[in-house]
Structures are given as C-alpha cells and as structure tokens.
Design an enzyme around this catalytic site. Sequence first.
Site, PDB file in Angstrom:
ATOM      1  N   SER A  26     -39.896 -36.674  -2.600  1.00 40.36           N
ATOM      2  CA  SER A  26     -39.262 -37.989  -2.804  1.00 40.36           C
ATOM      3  C   SER A  26     -40.240 -39.156  -2.707  1.00 40.36           C
ATOM      4  O   SER A  26     -40.016 -40.200  -3.320  1.00 40.36           O
ATOM      5  CB  SER A  26     -38.122 -38.196  -1.804  1.00 40.36           C
ATOM      6  OG  SER A  26     -38.595 -38.032  -0.483  1.00 40.36           O
TER       7      SER A  26
ATOM      8  N   ASP B 279     -36.785 -46.077   6.172  1.00 41.37           N
ATOM      9  CA  ASP B 279     -35.790 -45.303   6.919  1.00 41.37           C
ATOM     10  C   ASP B 279     -36.491 -44.319   7.848  1.00 41.37           C
ATOM     11  O   ASP B 279     -35.994 -43.243   8.122  1.00 41.37           O
ATOM     12  CB  ASP B 279     -34.880 -44.548   5.939  1.00 41.37           C
ATOM     13  CG  ASP B 279     -35.700 -43.649   5.025  1.00 41.37           C
ATOM     14  OD1 ASP B 279     -36.933 -43.592   5.185  1.00 41.37           O
ATOM     15  OD2 ASP B 279     -35.119 -42.983   4.149  1.00 41.37           O
TER      16      ASP B 279
ATOM     17  N   HIS C 162     -39.368 -42.875   4.182  1.00 45.05           N
ATOM     18  CA  HIS C 162     -39.703 -43.335   2.824  1.00 45.05           C
ATOM     19  C   HIS C 162     -40.337 -44.722   2.865  1.00 45.05           C
ATOM     20  O   HIS C 162     -40.083 -45.509   3.774  1.00 45.05           O
ATOM     21  CB  HIS C 162     -38.439 -43.329   1.959  1.00 45.05           C
ATOM     22  CG  HIS C 162     -37.881 -41.950   1.780  1.00 45.05           C
ATOM     23  ND1 HIS C 162     -36.826 -41.483   2.533  1.00 45.05           N
ATOM     24  CD2 HIS C 162     -38.268 -40.930   0.974  1.00 45.05           C
ATOM     25  CE1 HIS C 162     -36.572 -40.217   2.173  1.00 45.05           C
ATOM     26  NE2 HIS C 162     -37.437 -39.863   1.234  1.00 45.05           N
TER      27      HIS C 162
END
Lengths: 244, 244
Positions: A12, A186, A189
Amino acid sequence: MVRPSIVLFGDSITEEAFGEGGWGSSLANHYSRSADVVLRGYSGYNTRWAGRVAGRAVATVAGAVAAVTICFGANDAALPDRASAAQHVPVGEYRDNLRAICAMLQRRWPGVVVILVTPPPVDEDGRRRYPPYAHDYSGLPERTNAAAGVYARACVEVARQCGIRAIDIWSRMQKFPGWEKSFLRDGLHLTPRGNRVLFEEVVFALKDANLSLEALPADLPLFGDMDPDNPAKSFEDEGEWAEC
Amino acid sequence: MVRPSIVLFGDSITEEAFGEGGWGSSLANHYSRSADVVLRGYSGYNTRWAGRVAGRAVATVAGAVAAVTICFGANDAALPDRASAAQHVPVGEYRDNLRAICAMLQRRWPGVVVILVTPPPVDEDGRRRYPPYAHDYSGLPERTNAAAGVYARACVEVARQCGIRAIDIWSRMQKFPGWEKSFLRDGLHLTPRGNRVLFEEVVFALKDANLSLEALPADLPLFGDMDPDNPAKSFEDEGEWAEC
C-alpha cells in the site's frame, strides 16, 4: 523510441503513491518530459503473495523499464499473534522472498536498476487510534516499530548481499523529530510530508544510478529552448503531416 | 496481458497534470489497480508544433492505449499582437490541426477513445499579476478569456464533427462563482481545485466510454476480497516460484 519507465512495485505504501502529495506523483512530475512512472502497488500484500504474482504483475508492464522500486515488509512485519496475523511472514522467509523477487525482476528486465525500499517506521499510538485497529479485541497494536525495524534491517541486508541499492526509510524518517505524526497518517501510511521524504530518497537513488533529470534526454524540444523569433525552427526535422 | 493505458497529450495544462493536486495524479490514483496513466504534456506547445511532433510523441508510448485526452488551445489562443505572439495560431488552422491530430491518433491506436479538452478560461487580472506578463511592454494581457472562448468553441465543434467526446472546461469552470482565483493559479494554469474539476470531467467522460472503474478488471486479487482465514487461496492459480 519508447520512453524509459520507472516501475513502482510494492504494497500500500506504493499503491497510494499517487494519492495526495504522493511520492509517485512527485516522481511523475519530476520526470514529466523524460520517463514514465508505472504503478504496480498491491495494498495489503506481503512478500509471500507478491512473490507468487510477481511474474504476472511485471507481465502487465509494457515498454523499456529502466528502474524498479520494490517496497514490501510493512505487512510481513504484522505481528503473528495480533489482529493482522494473516499478513505476517517470518523474517527469514521475507528475506528469501525479497531476494527471489529481485532476481526475477532482474531476469525479466536485464540491466534494470533495482532499488529496495524498507518498510516505514510504525507509530504505535497512531496505529491504535486508527479504526478498525482501535477496536481490536486485545487493544494491542498489530504492528510495532521494533518489528518493522527487524524487517527494515533484513531488507538492507538483502540489498547489500545482492549488490543493489536500498533506501532505509525506517531509519531515515526516525531522524526527524516528530516523525510519528508528521510523516505517518495512521501510524503506518505516509502523509504528504512523509511522501516527500521518500520522494527525495528515490530521486537521490535514481541519480546515483545515472537516472537523474540531467542524464535523461527531454522528450521533444523544450519551449524555453526555442528561438522566440522562429520557434518553428525547432521542428524542422519533424517532417510533414503526411509522414505522421 | 499488458494493462490498458490512458495517455494525456497536451500543452502545460497536461504537462503539469502530476503537480500538486494534479488531475493526472488523481486519475492514476483512481485507476491504481486497473489502468496506467501516461503523460505526454509539452508546455508552451500550440497545435502547429504538436501536430508536427505528434507521430514522434506517440511513438514513445508503449503498450495498449485505451484512451487519450487531447488538450491544446491555450497557447494557440495567445493574442497575435501581444507578448506571447510566437505561440499564436489562427483559429481556422487550430481547428484543422486538432482534426489532423485526432485522425493520426485514431490511426495509430485503432479503437482508442479520444477525449478533446478545450483550453481553460483565462483570468486576465490574474494573468497580468503574474510575472513576466506583468512587466509586458504594453501592460495588456497576452491572453484574453474571450479569445480562449473562441478556441474552446472551435474545439467542441471539431469533436462534434468527428463524433468524439469533448470536455468544455472553458464553459464548465465559469459556472462556478469565483472561478478566476479558485481554479486558476496565474490566470491560466490550474490550482488544485481547478484540477479537481478537470479530473471529475475526465472520469465522467471515461465512464461514458465504458472505461469506468467498475468496467475495468482490477489487476490481481484485492486484499479486501481475500479470505482472512486462508488468504493464500487467492493465489492458488499462480503456480510456483520456478515458473515466474
């Protein structure tokens, strides 16, 4: 001649590279006239799954790949006994998978510049505040900074053994005071500021591999280089319409 | 199979598409698992120069091009008797050039979805404040909104005649109160908010051409679709390492 491309392969941290202030967008903007930036990010993936699909993933990339960044480990480092256990991969296997992925990409794209990127650091407090992890049965974070650090060191070690470049973003980010909230959205990320740090490191690594902006030819004459009294002169070698 | 790509061909409105909040970045993020966004923006170019080099520009694009946006006119519309006269192209020639560029791209990429994008509106006050135009010998703006409008209408007309899609960003932006400062950074180039308007229009046009997110297959299994108790099941068809 096809423009050279820079492939971003990872989890991600890579899939989000074109989000707000993303490091992939910044790269595409940086190389706007000289190289294509190609996104192959797969959120949630660890090296076990990425390894299985790496062949298929690279088969979807057309063109002349000059460089590839490989950024995995954030999911492998998820703790084996917490909420994200399904993503965990033991560090020994992580090391082997990473080595195999690098070898496969080098076989597929001979001469490609490989840049390994470590997982970013983890802000456990930020992670806990971020649902759904805040509501985990144990209340304990499913990732820790110490665990991510073990994988980051393994990543750097693989790069050294294989003689390829590494960006140790885990160490680099922690050199900045307040990195926890400044660079991580968070707890895991990247914020736009965190993206900037990674972007700078990637630009530096590409420059070191002779893929700097100055080293790559600009595609077509730059407007600033044209003769203002006779701009058409810049296109005299281009032939006529009929030849297009 | 190579991922489909969306090529952005145009002047600085396109070359800047991966700048802060850029419409190209948003597109790349939107299609992060299903399509590649390929930048072919050439700042300062008008359709006369773009036409000369269009063949060479598209030859640098590898892969399977599903759609192309074409955005020229902002420079063609520069007034012929002011500071940016060198970029001016008469509107009749602009129309012919645009038609020829579309035809050439359709020949090169059979079945490609072509989306013509008009030049954005011009905020003459913003333009005058922006050096070097503020120091022009005449003090008069080198672009006017009325002139840009003439080219925007010509662009829409070419699209209608050729049976292809058009995004009339010149008209669309002016429907918003305060568009002058909200959407334009220097009277001509897009702010992040202006970029968002163009992004939305492009997404809508692509959806209309059956290139929506839902219509394009996601590349490799999405993490959210995996069985949390047996994620490896999603990769059973992928074969073993040796086959990569």
